[in-house]
Design a protein around this motif. Structure first.
Motif, short mmCIF file in Angstrom:
data_model
loop_
_atom_site.label_atom_id
_atom_site.label_comp_id
_atom_site.label_asym_id
_atom_site.label_seq_id
_atom_site.Cartn_x
_atom_site.Cartn_y
_atom_site.Cartn_z
N ASP A 176 0.87 -1.07 0.12
CA ASP A 176 -0.06 -0.06 0.22
C ASP A 176 0.64 1.34 -0.01
O ASP A 176 0.50 2.31 -0.75
CB ASP A 176 -0.90 0.01 1.24
N SER A 177 2.17 1.28 0.72
CA SER A 177 2.74 2.31 0.83
C SER A 177 3.41 2.73 -0.48
O SER A 177 3.35 3.98 -0.92
CB SER A 177 3.96 1.99 1.88
N ASP A 178 3.82 1.74 -1.50
CA ASP A 178 4.46 2.16 -2.78
C ASP A 178 3.16 2.51 -3.57
O ASP A 178 3.35 3.46 -4.82
CB ASP A 178 5.10 0.74 -3.08
N GLN A 179 2.03 1.79 -3.53
CA GLN A 179 0.88 2.18 -4.28
C GLN A 179 0.59 3.78 -4.06
O GLN A 179 0.04 4.64 -4.88
CB GLN A 179 -0.39 1.39 -4.10
N ARG A 180 0.64 4.05 -2.74
CA ARG A 180 0.29 5.52 -2.24
C ARG A 180 1.38 6.52 -3.33
O ARG A 180 1.05 7.62 -3.54
CB ARG A 180 0.21 5.81 -1.08
N LYS A 181 2.52 6.08 -3.20
CA LYS A 181 3.43 7.16 -3.95
C LYS A 181 3.08 7.14 -5.54
O LYS A 181 3.44 8.32 -5.86
CB LYS A 181 4.75 6.40 -3.96
N LEU A 182 2.24 6.30 -5.93
CA LEU A 182 1.73 6.69 -7.11
C LEU A 182 0.47 7.08 -7.40
O LEU A 182 0.06 6.84 -8.37
CB LEU A 182 1.90 5.16 -8.04
N ALA A 183 -0.19 7.47 -6.34
CA ALA A 183 -1.47 8.15 -6.56
C ALA A 183 -1.51 9.31 -7.41
O ALA A 183 -2.23 9.60 -8.30
CB ALA A 183 -1.64 8.82 -5.06
N ASP A 184 -0.43 9.94 -7.44
CA ASP A 184 -0.05 11.06 -8.57
C ASP A 184 0.98 10.64 -9.26
O ASP A 184 2.31 11.03 -9.14
CB ASP A 184 0.15 12.34 -8.07
#
Length: 390
Positions: free
Chosen positions: A53-61
């Motif tokens: 989830d932490s890496d997915q959040r980095k790619l929110a933008d």
């Protein structure tokens, strides 16, 4: 450390293509290999695991984030989790086209995640990382042990056989049942498990969708969808028939094989070498194992087929090279093989450039009309490679 034979191909592609896709089943070593090769590049590396989830959040933008790392090789692991990234990656590559911009690691084929093959066409090279091949581990094991356990690293390297098959059982339950659902497919776990158990017992046979439909109590289109998913997730492969201009009626349905022999043996509840030799699936298991080992050596440059007439004449494996050369291979689970009239009849039909009878071990020697009896190790480490390099 076991040296993976695709390493040289990957480094070559990373030196030329802006995007390299490393695909293959889970737990086969993609992440380890990508990080090792990334450290050998002339640019820094950034690794993102899209299951976190932490890496997915980095790619929110994602556009803003990735623009910060233009000079890096960005490794996106389990990229099939975020297929919406592919269009952005295409745009970023087109704005600054240079080698090794991105490495995409995935547990599904490009055909299963169609957005990647469409969005990145002309910009990406795909390399499949398979479980350990026999040439990769032959200094550490016997061919019998590798055939029994299969090539998944954790299964093959387990210190005891019970741990090998416990790992394989967990792999089947998690990867094949859970992970396919996470690709967005509405699957029945019970039906998929039943299908896999049936496939283990018809391994190496002609695929009959209507029989599978009746056995499972589901519609034929649903069976076809499950077969496509298992193929696209590197669990099974379909060996297509070879058609040629001969005046004989030919079998036209594909044969089906479970790709990793260890997975096959776990599904068939075979947990020792003696049990394997005494099991009715042994011959078809060895046939599938040989075909898969050849595939792991020559890759996807050659096409793989079988040949069978309705009268019963057959060639187990027919390889067709890009230049049209044909290699006929009969597979025998004995070091003292007999050759059927049907095989010779098939050779007359096909007229291959080379013909081999493959045996597990023992000396290689010629027979009449250019036919060779050849052990598997010599075939895949010497003879096929010599033909491949011609």
């Amino acid at each position: 450390m076991i040296n993976r034979h695709v390493s040289a191909r990957l480094l070559e592609d990373l030196a030329y293509f802006p995007v390299v896709g490393l695909i293959g089943p889970r737990q086969v070593g993609k992440t380890t290999l990508a990080k090792q090769l990334g450290e050998r590049l002339a640019k820094p590396m950034l690794y993102l695991d899209l299951e976190l989830d932490s890496d997915q959040r980095k790619l929110a933008d994602a556009e803003t984030f990735l623009r910060q790392y233009t000079g890096h090789c960005v490794i996106l692991d389990e990229v099939q989790r975020m297929p919406q990234l592919f269009t952005l990656l295409r745009a970023l590559v087109d704005q600054q086209r240079e080698p090794a911009r991105f490495m995409l690691l995935g547990s599904a084929s490009p055909e299963l995640v169609r957005d990647s093959s469409e969005s990145l066409a002309g910009r990406i090279s795909y390399v499949e990382l398979k479980p350990f091949s026999w040439p990769e581990v032959q200094t550490q094991s016997t061919i019998q042990d590798h055939w029994l356990k299969g090539g998944f690293p954790d299964a093959f390297l387990a210190p005891r056989l019970p741990l090998t098959f416990r790992w394989l059982n967990n792999f089947i339950q998690t990867y094949i049942e859970r992970d396919l659902r996470q690709l967005g497919y509405d699957l029945s776990g019970r039906t998929l498990t039943s299908l896999l158990q049936i496939l283990a017992h018809i391994n190496g046979n002609i695929l009959n969708i209507s029989d599978l439909s009746r056995s499972l109590g589901i519609a034929q289109p649903t069976v076809n969808r499950y077969i496509d998913l298992l193929t696209g997730s590197f669990v099974i492969h379909r060996l297509t028939p070879y058609f040629t201009n001969v005046s004989k009626r030919l079998v036209k349905a594909p044969k089906l094989y479970i790709r990793d022999s260890g997975v096959l043996h776990q599904l068939a509840q075979i947990t020792s070498y003696n049990a394997l030799l005494g099991n009715p699936v042994a011959g078809a298991s060895w046939e599938g194992y040989v075909i898969e080992q050849i595939r792991r050596v020559v890759g996807n440059d050659w096409s793989f087929h079988y040949y069978r007439t309705h009268a019963g004449a057959e060639i187990d494996l027919l390889l067709v090279a890009p230049d049209g050369q044909k290699i006929a291979i009969e597979i025998k689970l004995t070091n003292a093989p007999t050759v059927s009239k049907g095989f010779y009849s098939s050779l007359d039909d096909i007229k291959p450039n080379h013909a081999f009878i493959v045996i597990p071990n023992g000396d290689s020697y010629p027979k009449e009309n250019g036919l060779w009896i050849c052990n598997l190790t010599e075939l895949i480490t010497e003879r096929l490679l010599a033909i491949y390099r011609e």
